[in-house]
Structure formats: C-alpha cells, structure tokens
Scaffold this motif. Sequence first.
Motif, short mmCIF file in Angstrom:
data_model
loop_
_atom_site.label_atom_id
_atom_site.label_comp_id
_atom_site.label_asym_id
_atom_site.label_seq_id
_atom_site.Cartn_x
_atom_site.Cartn_y
_atom_site.Cartn_z
N ILE B 25 -27.08 -6.28 49.95
CA ILE B 25 -26.45 -5.17 49.23
C ILE B 25 -25.68 -5.76 48.05
O ILE B 25 -25.36 -6.95 48.05
N PHE B 27 -22.53 -4.96 45.12
CA PHE B 27 -21.49 -4.06 44.61
C PHE B 27 -20.49 -4.79 43.72
O PHE B 27 -20.36 -6.01 43.75
N ASP B 51 -26.59 3.53 48.65
CA ASP B 51 -26.10 2.83 49.83
C ASP B 51 -26.05 1.32 49.58
O ASP B 51 -25.16 0.64 50.07
N ARG B 54 -23.62 -0.39 44.74
CA ARG B 54 -22.44 0.47 44.69
C ARG B 54 -21.45 0.05 43.61
O ARG B 54 -21.21 -1.13 43.39
N ASP B 55 -20.87 1.07 43.00
CA ASP B 55 -19.71 0.84 42.14
C ASP B 55 -18.46 0.80 43.00
O ASP B 55 -18.33 1.56 43.97
N THR B 56 -17.54 -0.06 42.62
CA THR B 56 -16.28 -0.17 43.36
C THR B 56 -15.13 0.27 42.45
O THR B 56 -15.27 0.28 41.23
N PRO B 57 -13.99 0.58 43.03
CA PRO B 57 -12.78 0.69 42.22
C PRO B 57 -12.44 -0.68 41.61
O PRO B 57 -13.03 -1.70 41.99
N ILE B 63 -12.86 -5.89 46.96
CA ILE B 63 -14.27 -6.22 46.77
C ILE B 63 -14.65 -7.46 47.57
O ILE B 63 -15.62 -7.47 48.34
N THR B 66 -14.12 -6.98 51.46
CA THR B 66 -15.17 -6.14 52.02
C THR B 66 -16.48 -6.91 52.11
O THR B 66 -17.22 -6.81 53.11
#
Lengths: 323, 326
Positions: B25, B27, B51, B54-57, B63, B66
């Motif tokens: 994955i 992100f 899924d 992904r974009d993150t804050p 980041i 996670t």
Amino acid sequence: MTTTLPIEGRQQALRLMLETRLAEEKIQELFLANLIRGTTHLAIGHEGVAVGTAAALIPGDKVTCTYRGHHHALALGMTLRAMMAEMMGKETGACKGKGGSMHMTDASIGLLGANAIVGAQLPIAMGAALTAQVKKTGNIAVTFFGEGASNIGAFHEALNMASVWKLPVLFICENNLYGEYSVWSKTTPVQDIAVRGAAYAIPGVIVDGQDAEAVYTAVKAAGDRARAGEGPTLIECKTYRYRGHSRTDTAPYRKAGELDEWLKRDPIDLLKGRMIADGQLDEVEFAEMRHAAETAVVDAVDWAKDQPYPPVEALYADVYYEG
Amino acid sequence: MPEMTYREAVAKALADELASDPNVIFFGEDVAEAGGVFKVTPGLYERFGPDRVRDTPISEQAIIGTALGAAITGLRPVAELMFADFVPVALDQLANQVAKYRYMSGGQFVVPLTVRAAQGGGNGFGTQHSQCAESWLMNFPGIKVVSPSTPVDMYGLLRGAIRENNPVFVLEHKGLYNMKGEVPDDTAPMKLGESKVVRQGIDVTIVASQLMMHRSLEAAEQLAKEGISCEVIDVRSFVPLDKATILNSLAKTNRLVVVEESPHQAGWGGDIASLAADEGVYWLAAPVKRVNMGAALIAYSPPLEDEVLPNVGRIMRAVKSVLSDA
C-alpha cells in the motif's frame, strides 16, 4: 449501564489483577535489591483498565501501550515468567532481554509493544488498524496512553488521521491525574481528556477506570462500533497511580489524603466486593486466589533468577532481519 | 530499450510492486488524487483505488508510525515524506520506533517498510527544502538507506526496497527527476548494498552520490582532457555500505576524493575517509579529500546556493590537490 462479566470472566479479571498487583509490588522490591536495573513505572491502581479492556478483545486484535504497561501485558496473557525474566535482562525474557521493563512485547498475544516515548504508540496502533481495515479482518487495535500524552503532537496527529480514515482503533486514556511529577491541572487546560475527541469528530467516553466491568462495557461498545466500520473512539478511564512516576519518585507532590480516597475504590476490592455480593466468591476463596497469585509471582521470580543472560553475540542479532 | 525519466521510474516501480503484491500500500501527503507535489505518482490512485493509495493529513509522525504498525501486522507499506527535510519532523518514529522495533522486541517482528522522500539542493527551495538526509539516517542501525542516481537504479532499487523485509529509506534527488535514461523491460528488483563503478580510472577514486555523482562524472570528463584518469563510484547504498567496491578502487588508484551534498561535520564522507584509514591506509598515497558544504547552510539566493553545493570546479581542484600531495 455497566454490563457484568460472566462468572468465569470475573474470576479471570480478579486473578489477573491480583497477579499484576503482587507482581508489581515484587518488581519494586527487586529494583531496590538491584536485581532489576534502570527504571520502572508501576501501574498499581490501574489494573481495572487493563483487565476490563482485555476482556473485550478477541483473537487477532492488536495493542500498543506505554512504559507503564506491565498490567497491559499481563492482562493480555504475557506469562509472569516471561515478564520477570525480561525485567532481569535474561535470554528467556519476553524480548530476549533486549527490551526491559519499558518494552514488554509479545506478538503472539497481540501486544505489539510497550513504548518508552510518550505518545509514539498511538500511530503504531493506527497501522495495525489500517491492516485490519485493508484486509477486512474484523479486528481492531487498541492503544493505551496517559493523560499527559494527550498534550503531545503524536496524539493529535493520530486522532485526526484515524478519524479521517475511520480506522478501527480505540484510544484508551488512563487518566491517573499526574503526568510524571506534575498534576494534570498545571499542564492541561481541560477537565476531561475525553472532550478532546470532539476536535476530531471522535466520540469521547468517560469511564470509571477503577471498575473493570465499566471499562469492559465501554471498550466492548466502542470495539463493536469500530468493527462495524464506524471508526475510532476515545475512552478516558479515570484512575489513579498509587505509586510515584518511576522508581525513585515518592510522589511528595500529591495532596494529603488523596491516595487514601482512591484506595477506598481500589479496583481489586471493587470487583471482589461485587462478586461476594453476588454470591460468586467468599473470603476463603479470595484468600486462596491471592495465595495462588503470590505463589505464581514467587515462582516466576525464582525461575527468572536462574535463567541465563543472553550471550554477548546476541547484541548484533535482530538489528536487521536476515533473509 | 524504453527510455524514461527518473520521475517515471519511481512511478513505474510503485505501480509494478502494487500490481504484484496485494499487501503493498502507498500513502503520503498529496500522493493519491493530486499525484504528488513533484508529479511523481500520478495514476496510482485511479489504478489501485482508495484503499491502497491514500492521501494523508500533514502529519509526518502519524504517517511513519502508521506505516510501521501496518508493516508489523502484515502489510508492506510505502510511505512518502514529500521533502527529506521533513525527516526530523518524523524523527521519533524513524529513529526510536522504525529502527528499533525489531531489535527491542527480541526479533519478534519483521518490518517490511519503505519510506520515500525527495532531497537535495540546486533548485532554489531554500534552507528547509533542500537538504540531503543520508547522513542523518545512517546513525540509526536498523534502517537501510539507498540513494539512486539514475532512472534504472531508481526503478530497480525502489522495487528492491519494497521487497526487502527491513525498513528502507529511499532518497530521491529532486534535481534528477527530469533525467532520462534507459530502463530495460526486464529490469529486476535490485539487491541493496552494492555500489557501482560508473567510470573506470587509474589516478584518483571519486566517491559520490546522486547530483554530486553526476557532477563528479563531468569533472572526470574534463580532467581526462588534462590527462588525469578518475574512477567514479556511485554509492547507491549508504546502509549497508559496499566497502569492497570502494577499497578495491582505492587499492588501484591510491587516492580518494569524497563528494558530499551535505555539511562536513558528521557527514557520510567521514565514514568513507574512516574506511580508507581503517582498512586501506597502506594504499593511500595522499590524504583523503572531502568536498562538501563545510559548515554552511543552504541559502536561497542563486549565487549563494551555487557556492555552497560542490560544483565541477571544486571537484576538479580536489582531485588535483590529492595528486599534488604525493
């Protein structure tokens, strides 16, 4: 409304709390006797949070916790022997002697690690929740932290991102009133940590952390919600740290009489009283249970003392995975 | 053979790994719908879905943390930190968590985690968006560090990093994103830990990476016209470091110049000089010369940035100085 545990669940919770309490009292002795090095952070008084949470988890759920985490490890199923051997830096300890008091880890029971950096464990739990979400396992992740950690950046980053991604993760705050040596009111402008969830559109729940069954009820409900894809919950367990922050802290900064007030609501006494009232336990049985816990702790300590230290070559093992 | 840019090589490596393993994955900030601030990752979100891409804050600690948690529970995440200058923002997670997670648990976890970031100066990004991160990251055993200098290496090393069962930091030089090169269709994931002799020579060994490697090649080209033969080594992998390739070259040339795009103090060039002193001292015919940013910081103004980054002229002078020192 508190859901009561079935009798087996109560017996298990009481047994684990007794073992944890007695193990931590023994750990303090071992420190003073210099059999354990460095520092340690006792969770005496917090046991209800750990056993209440553990009762609400299912196989495959993952947990990260803090350097004040012996109670979490034992509640999840770490053996007293593995813990005591790790405390003493022995080869057969939970982390082969490389972690120590602050890093109790057992992947086989879902304990992804106790962390010695305040707040760092929150994002790591989110990663476990992300795996559950992507793989659609129906599992959740739980991360424990103190109220002091709600002032660190990682807490805010974690709640925000977990909410945006609707991750199946529960943020469980053990609010024991003191961040290290400072009372919460000197460092934190809100009365309840749970209100911080609102800033991130996360439900914030306040629970009596001395009541293992109240914790179980809250964690079960939040867990069901997370498993259903509805995202994280912030659960604040009001609890109390009977001892100081770490080994050498005698907690002179506490208000006179505060500890005595909390002792009246001790998590072990609370559950014991409830079981006696419900006809599930009597004083003789409780004494037997306590004696068994004492025996188990003594056995674990004696066993751990006899265990070998790791060979010095182990220093270089597991820096990287070879293969 | 297909030619592609260094930038396209990143995207192709990510796409090929996302396609080959459902556990991969990806992100980071603005990497999904926007395709990355350097337009490195367009199309991945559309192809692999929300899924897995992904974009993150804007939350560097979250980041990396996670990504670590995902890596130890069965995924093979690739996290982007956008600018390598943001490494210090996430340093707790990198230094205290990612690097140590396997070790302090007594080997209970494998950590198949890749972190990517764009680094390097020369583009007027100023003091906080132009730094190189190799030397920072090298001080944390537990993390591997690679710095590809060409499109084919970018493609092969990024794929190799994603397949590695250890944390790997892949540093991309933003001054190279437009560089074109051939990437054969059958390019396999590359093994980490190998440097490459990119130009053969007999008089002086130059060790460099990324933009500095390309400037060293230019310097070698000009020096050749003056009759000086330089061997240029592209480091490629800082951790693990390929000592043998450097020592073999030193045994041949007896002279060593290290070109770093970083400050002198605690820069990686010190490790190369130390390697020469520890294991190659009898081959050395002259002191080791390091060309780097000294104690200066990167400034915005063009003449100041030009001055602080080692250039072809400084590299040539360094080579000549080790030859005159004999």
